[in-house]
Design a protein around this motif. Structure first.
Motif, PDB file in Angstrom:
ATOM      1  N   UNK A  95      -8.871 -63.588   7.320  1.00 42.86           N
ATOM      2  CA  UNK A  95      -7.500 -64.512   8.107  1.00 42.86           C
ATOM      3  C   UNK A  95      -6.944 -63.439   9.301  1.00 42.86           C
ATOM      4  N   UNK A  96      -6.759 -62.205   8.575  1.00 42.60           N
ATOM      5  CA  UNK A  96      -6.246 -61.127   9.626  1.00 42.60           C
ATOM      6  C   UNK A  96      -7.278 -61.005  10.836  1.00 42.60           C
ATOM      7  N   UNK A  97      -8.426 -60.964  10.507  1.00 48.01           N
ATOM      8  CA  UNK A  97      -9.406 -61.023  11.823  1.00 48.01           C
ATOM      9  C   UNK A  97      -9.332 -61.927  12.933  1.00 48.01           C
ATOM     10  N   UNK A  98      -9.249 -63.441  12.257  1.00 44.57           N
ATOM     11  CA  UNK A  98      -9.090 -64.584  12.871  1.00 44.57           C
ATOM     12  C   UNK A  98      -7.812 -64.590  13.749  1.00 44.57           C
ATOM     13  N   UNK A  99      -6.769 -64.011  13.283  1.00 45.28           N
ATOM     14  CA  UNK A  99      -5.360 -63.826  14.093  1.00 45.28           C
ATOM     15  C   UNK A  99      -5.691 -62.980  14.876  1.00 45.28           C
ATOM     16  N   UNK A 100      -5.800 -61.806  14.654  1.00 42.94           N
ATOM     17  CA  UNK A 100      -5.596 -60.746  15.422  1.00 42.94           C
ATOM     18  C   UNK A 100      -6.809 -60.615  16.480  1.00 42.94           C
ATOM     19  N   UNK A 101      -7.952 -61.171  16.313  1.00 39.14           N
ATOM     20  CA  UNK A 101      -9.024 -60.961  17.246  1.00 39.14           C
ATOM     21  C   UNK A 101      -9.230 -61.856  18.262  1.00 39.14           C
ATOM     22  N   UNK A 102      -8.429 -62.838  18.238  1.00 36.52           N
ATOM     23  CA  UNK A 102      -8.492 -63.941  19.159  1.00 36.52           C
ATOM     24  C   UNK A 102      -8.415 -63.457  20.653  1.00 36.52           C
ATOM     25  N   UNK A 103      -9.269 -63.674  21.375  1.00 36.65           N
ATOM     26  CA  UNK A 103      -9.502 -63.223  22.702  1.00 36.65           C
ATOM     27  C   UNK A 103      -9.944 -61.772  23.107  1.00 36.65           C
ATOM     28  N   UNK A 104     -10.129 -61.158  22.055  1.00 39.47           N
ATOM     29  CA  UNK A 104     -10.671 -59.681  21.937  1.00 39.47           C
ATOM     30  C   UNK A 104     -11.906 -59.671  21.778  1.00 39.47           C
ATOM     31  N   UNK A 105     -12.308 -60.583  20.699  1.00 44.49           N
ATOM     32  CA  UNK A 105     -13.820 -60.408  20.207  1.00 44.49           C
ATOM     33  C   UNK A 105     -14.093 -61.999  19.852  1.00 44.49           C
ATOM     34  N   UNK A 106     -15.679 -61.953  19.922  1.00 46.51           N
ATOM     35  CA  UNK A 106     -16.056 -62.990  19.197  1.00 46.51           C
ATOM     36  C   UNK A 106     -15.875 -62.962  17.648  1.00 46.51           C
ATOM     37  N   UNK A 107     -14.920 -63.539  17.004  1.00 45.66           N
ATOM     38  CA  UNK A 107     -14.562 -63.337  15.608  1.00 45.66           C
ATOM     39  C   UNK A 107     -15.478 -63.865  14.763  1.00 45.66           C
ATOM     40  N   UNK A 108     -16.109 -64.889  15.249  1.00 47.69           N
ATOM     41  CA  UNK A 108     -17.223 -65.274  14.070  1.00 47.69           C
ATOM     42  C   UNK A 108     -18.483 -64.485  13.894  1.00 47.69           C
ATOM     43  N   UNK A 109     -18.805 -63.707  15.165  1.00 44.29           N
ATOM     44  CA  UNK A 109     -19.843 -62.738  15.108  1.00 44.29           C
ATOM     45  C   UNK A 109     -19.245 -61.390  14.460  1.00 44.29           C
ATOM     46  N   UNK A 110     -17.991 -61.315  14.755  1.00 43.49           N
ATOM     47  CA  UNK A 110     -17.590 -60.100  13.866  1.00 43.49           C
ATOM     48  C   UNK A 110     -17.654 -60.273  12.204  1.00 43.49           C
ATOM     49  N   UNK A 111     -16.873 -61.421  11.834  1.00 49.31           N
ATOM     50  CA  UNK A 111     -17.105 -61.631  10.413  1.00 49.31           C
ATOM     51  C   UNK A 111     -18.335 -61.690   9.969  1.00 49.31           C
ATOM     52  N   UNK A 112     -19.390 -62.348  10.721  1.00 52.35           N
ATOM     53  CA  UNK A 112     -20.826 -62.284  10.360  1.00 52.35           C
ATOM     54  C   UNK A 112     -21.429 -60.871  10.107  1.00 52.35           C
ATOM     55  N   UNK A 113     -20.749 -59.764  10.856  1.00 52.61           N
ATOM     56  CA  UNK A 113     -21.426 -58.407  10.804  1.00 52.61           C
ATOM     57  C   UNK A 113     -20.966 -57.653   9.585  1.00 52.61           C
TER      58      UNK A 113
END
Length: 191
Positions: free
Chosen positions: A103-121
């Motif tokens: 949840x923190x990555x989805x909120x903070x990563x918006x516009x910085x990174x591809x959050x779906x790809x990050x969470x899959x990593x």
């Protein structure tokens, strides 16, 4: 001498026996309070207390089993406990922490990174373990640092679609138009 039947319980006069005085025996009372059967130390009171404790323990066990069943049903409905086994508090805490981090990555990563790809990593999610997921700035800084080191997770601009290409064009009204007019208009605007 006449034989008279003797009372079997009557003392026998015998030269070898000495008379023993018999005193009436009184029942032994274990009560500390005298003859009150409801006294704290009476046998009846102790047995009553034990029965009450047994009933209370059984009721508590039944309630605990019912609560376990309800908790298992709720967790199964949420997809947390799909195997129906007892809930492991350590596993539940780990799952909860993982959900908070996501949840923190989805909120903070918006516009910085591809959050779906990050969470899959797996490498990225493993690197999140040392980050406090409640600190949004720390999560954002970690995402920025990770994306800088791994540019493939950076946000890529979306390709313009047909709708975006026509955004600046002045569309002509299609009222009463024929297919030929529509084709001409499409060729002028989308070229």
């Amino acid at each position: 001498m006449v034989d008279t039947p003797q009372d079997p319980q009557a003392p026998q006069d015998d030269e070898n026996t000495t008379p023993v005085e018999q005193t009436p025996t009184e029942p032994v009372n274990d009560d500390q309070e005298g003859e009150n059967p409801d006294a704290a130390g009476s046998k009846a009171k102790v047995l009553e207390d034990l029965a009450k404790e047994r009933r209370d323990r059984k009721a508590a066990q039944t309630l605990a089993q019912e609560n376990d069943a309800k908790l298992t049903a709720v967790l199964t409905a949420l997809g947390i406990n799909t195997d129906g086994d007892k809930v492991d508090p350590d596993k539940l805490a780990t799952d909860l922490q993982s959900q908070r981090a996501e949840n923190a990555v989805l909120r903070a990563g918006n516009g910085i990174a591809d959050v779906d790809a990050l969470l899959d990593s797996r490498a990225f999610t493993d690197s999140l373990r040392d980050i406090d997921s409640s600190d949004r700035d720390a999560v954002k800084a970690h995402i920025t640092e990770y994306v800088t080191a791994h540019p493939r997770f950076a946000v890529t601009p979306q390709a313009h679609g047909v709708r975006d290409a026509a955004a600046g064009a002045d569309p002509a009204p299609l009222v009463g138009s024929s297919a030929q007019q529509f084709a001409k208009w499409s060729a002028e605007n989308f070229g």
